[in-house]
Write an enzyme that holds these catalytic residues in place. Structure first.
Site, PDB file in Angstrom:
ATOM      1  N   CYS A 132       2.078   3.813  -8.526  1.00 25.67           N
ATOM      2  CA  CYS A 132       0.967   3.079  -7.923  1.00 25.67           C
ATOM      3  C   CYS A 132      -0.070   4.034  -7.342  1.00 25.67           C
ATOM      4  CB  CYS A 132       1.507   2.150  -6.838  1.00 25.67           C
ATOM      5  SG  CYS A 132       0.199   1.302  -5.950  1.00 25.67           S
ATOM      6  N   CYS A 135      -1.613   3.040  -4.075  1.00 27.77           N
ATOM      7  CA  CYS A 135      -0.794   3.182  -2.860  1.00 27.77           C
ATOM      8  C   CYS A 135      -0.732   4.649  -2.444  1.00 27.77           C
ATOM      9  CB  CYS A 135       0.654   2.737  -3.100  1.00 27.77           C
ATOM     10  SG  CYS A 135       0.821   1.233  -4.014  1.00 27.77           S
ATOM     11  N   ASP A 136      -0.633   5.553  -3.417  1.00 27.72           N
ATOM     12  CA  ASP A 136      -0.273   6.932  -3.107  1.00 27.72           C
ATOM     13  C   ASP A 136      -1.359   7.966  -3.404  1.00 27.72           C
ATOM     14  OD1 ASP A 136       2.224   5.963  -2.368  1.00 27.72           O
ATOM     15  OD2 ASP A 136       2.989   6.085  -4.406  1.00 27.72           O
TER      16      ASP A 136
END
Ligand code: NAP
Length: 309
Positions: A132, A135-136
């Site tokens: 992701c 997200c990261d």
């Protein structure tokens, strides 16, 4: 208490089914699963959901979906269904040891990102390996990252990662992408992105203490192998439907997607309906998931009307 409708899953499909069944006074109970809001909660800007001309953040959109369903009486619980029994009515659903019963069930459990299946990938997940970017990506400021895959997700993730990373390398196993032209053009015109064609990752090197250091690339059109230095690896190689719970009960295709009857959301068990990505490997969009969530609510409503003794 015997429910009219239990909905398993809380992405656009599940929460649209919740909205429609709530408005039909069926007081739906929604088990949101381990990722409430579904896959859109791990994206940033959603630019293709109609009604939001300026785009909207994925998590915000899913909060709005939930609020709208709750406004009409849907009960949403952050719980993960662990067992089902569709052998007789009322159907039974368990969350650990707690049992719930319902006249009808709507399955909207979605799909999950696929991984390469390497031991090192598992070990380094969350330590430089991710599925992701949104997200990261933030953790890779001025770093070099790899994105694996050649579909729209890979293009999207690669583009997104250039906001942080100094260099993004797409690793693709063939010599052409399957992504749509507009997504390819956008990625290929980004000066921070380059491609390793005909390449697959055989091993990821690093440690949980220091993160990812490099990967071993094997060419798919020759025996050549080489080590490519990088600080992170993002998987974007497609998705797997979340259907383990139904493996002995509901009809599925070879990839594990639930099979629904033509032009409906009916499964092979009456009173059990499926909507969203768990039964759709073709369109897989938030808007199509929401549309099929609406269909399953209408199918459930009609089923309940006709099954009154
Ligand atoms: P996808 O279209 O199935 O593409 C998966 C990619 O990963 C393919 O290029 C595939 O290679 C590669 N791959 C699969 N297994 C692999 C493995 N074990 N090792 C190495 N490579 C592997 O999946 P997706 O990109 O996630 O897209 C899914 C759907 O969502 C598509 O319909 C897409 O259009 C849609 N989507 C749309 C948007 C958007 O419009 N904004 C964004 C994301 C996704 P091959 O090509 O060789 O098979």
């Amino acid at each position: 208490m015997n429910r009219k409708v239990i909905i398993i899953g809380s992405g656009p499909a599940g929460l649209t089914a919740a909205l429609y069944t709530a408005r039909a006074n069926l007081k739906p109970l929604v088990f949101e699963g381990s990722q409430p809001g579904g896959q859109l909660t791990i994206t940033t800007d959603v630019e293709n959901f109609p009604g939001f001309p300026d785009g909207i953040m994925g998590p915000k959109l899913m909060d709005l979906f939930r609020k709208q369903a709750e406004r009409f009486g849907a009960e949403c619980y952050f719980e993960h269904v662990t067992r089902i029994d569709f052998s007789k009515k009322p159907y039974r659903v368990w969350v650990a040891d707690k049992e719930y019963q319902s006249e009808s069930i709507i399955i909207a459990t979605g799909a999950t990102a696929k991984m390469l299946g390497l031991e090192s990938e598992k070990e380094l997940m969350g330590f430089g390996v991710s599925a992701c970017a949104t997200c990261d990506g933030f953790f890779f400021k001025e770093k070099k990252v790899l994105v694996v895959g050649g579909g729209d997700s890979a293009m999207e993730e690669a583009n997104y990662l250039t906001k942080f990373a100094s260099e993004v390398v797409i690793v693709h196993r063939r010599d052409e992408f399957r992504a749509s032209k507009i997504m390819i053009d956008r990625a290929m015109s980004n000066p921070k992105i380059r491609v390793l064609w005909n390449s697959s990752i055989q091993e990821i090197f690093g440690s949980q203490e220091k993160g990812v250091r490099s990967v071993m690339i094997k060419k798919t059109d020759s025996d050549e192998k080489f080590e490519e230095k990088c600080d992170g690896v993002f998987m974007a190689i497609g998705h797997k439907p979340n259907t383990e719970l139904f493996s002995k009960t509901l009809e599925m295709d070879d990839s594990g997607y639930l099979i629904t009857k033509k032009d409906s959301t009916l499964t092979n068990i009456e009173g059990v309906f499926a909507c969203g990505d768990v039964q759709d490997h073709v369109y897989r969009q938030a808007i199509t998931a929401a549309g099929s969530g609406c269909m399953s609510a209408i199918d459930a409503e009609r089923y309940l009307e006709n099954s009154v003794e």
